[in-house]
Motif scaffolding. Structure first.
Motif, PDB file in Angstrom:
ATOM      1  N   SER A 162      33.587  54.045  46.678  1.00 57.39           N
ATOM      2  CA  SER A 162      33.634  53.940  48.131  1.00 57.39           C
ATOM      3  C   SER A 162      33.981  52.517  48.519  1.00 57.39           C
ATOM      4  O   SER A 162      33.670  51.566  47.784  1.00 57.39           O
ATOM      5  CB  SER A 162      32.278  54.299  48.754  1.00 57.39           C
ATOM      6  OG  SER A 162      31.890  55.608  48.437  1.00 57.39           O
ATOM      7  N   ALA A 212      33.966  50.287  52.252  1.00 55.03           N
ATOM      8  CA  ALA A 212      33.742  50.279  53.686  1.00 55.03           C
ATOM      9  C   ALA A 212      34.150  48.935  54.279  1.00 55.03           C
ATOM     10  O   ALA A 212      33.854  47.886  53.704  1.00 55.03           O
ATOM     11  CB  ALA A 212      32.278  50.556  54.000  1.00 55.03           C
ATOM     12  N   THR A 254      36.058  53.854  56.121  1.00 56.70           N
ATOM     13  CA  THR A 254      35.748  53.957  54.693  1.00 56.70           C
ATOM     14  C   THR A 254      36.814  54.777  53.965  1.00 56.70           C
ATOM     15  O   THR A 254      37.312  55.771  54.507  1.00 56.70           O
ATOM     16  CB  THR A 254      34.369  54.601  54.486  1.00 56.70           C
ATOM     17  OG1 THR A 254      33.371  53.774  55.110  1.00 56.70           O
ATOM     18  CG2 THR A 254      34.030  54.745  53.011  1.00 56.70           C
TER      19      THR A 254
END
Length: 120
Positions: A21, A23, A77
């Motif tokens: 991930s 962000a 994200t």
């Protein structure tokens, strides 16, 4: 200023899965393309996958059918779902955002990198 924070790297056995991930936060008016790149020791940084604002994706041949890139615009994200991992996928993975800030200036933002190691 725009900051990208990556998470999700680690050690996995061949054939396993990981989800990365990334962000973004800061002075963000709009995020255009998002992407993932990787760099293995002794190699140049290479493209893994990209995704446009409309959701059009592009993958390196080496990861097609195994990796999936997606984005959540509300959360600023991007994700990289990696399956059927191979030892040759071992690298530091970097996210990259093409950002337009509130001054309507273009920024090419990079994450700090997260290590992915595929080994038994």
């Amino acid at each position: 200023q725009v900051q990208l924070v990556e998470s999700g790297g680690g050690l996995v056995q061949p054939g396993g899965s990981l989800r990365l991930s990334c962000a973004a936060s800061g002075s963000i008016f709009r995020i255009n393309n998002m992407g993932w790149y990787r760099q293995a020791p002794g190699n140049q940084r290479e493209l893994v996958a990209t995704i446009t604002t409309e959701g059009t994706t592009n993958y390196a041949d080496s990861v097609k059918g195994r990796f999936t890139i997606s984005r959540d615009n509300a959360k600023n994200t991007v994700y990289l779902q990696m399956q059927s991992l191979k030892p040759e996928d071992t690298a530091v993975y970097y996210c990259n955002f093409a950002v337009t800030d509130y001054q309507l200036e273009y920024l090419d933002a990079w994450g700090q990198g997260t290590q992915v190691t595929v080994s038994s």
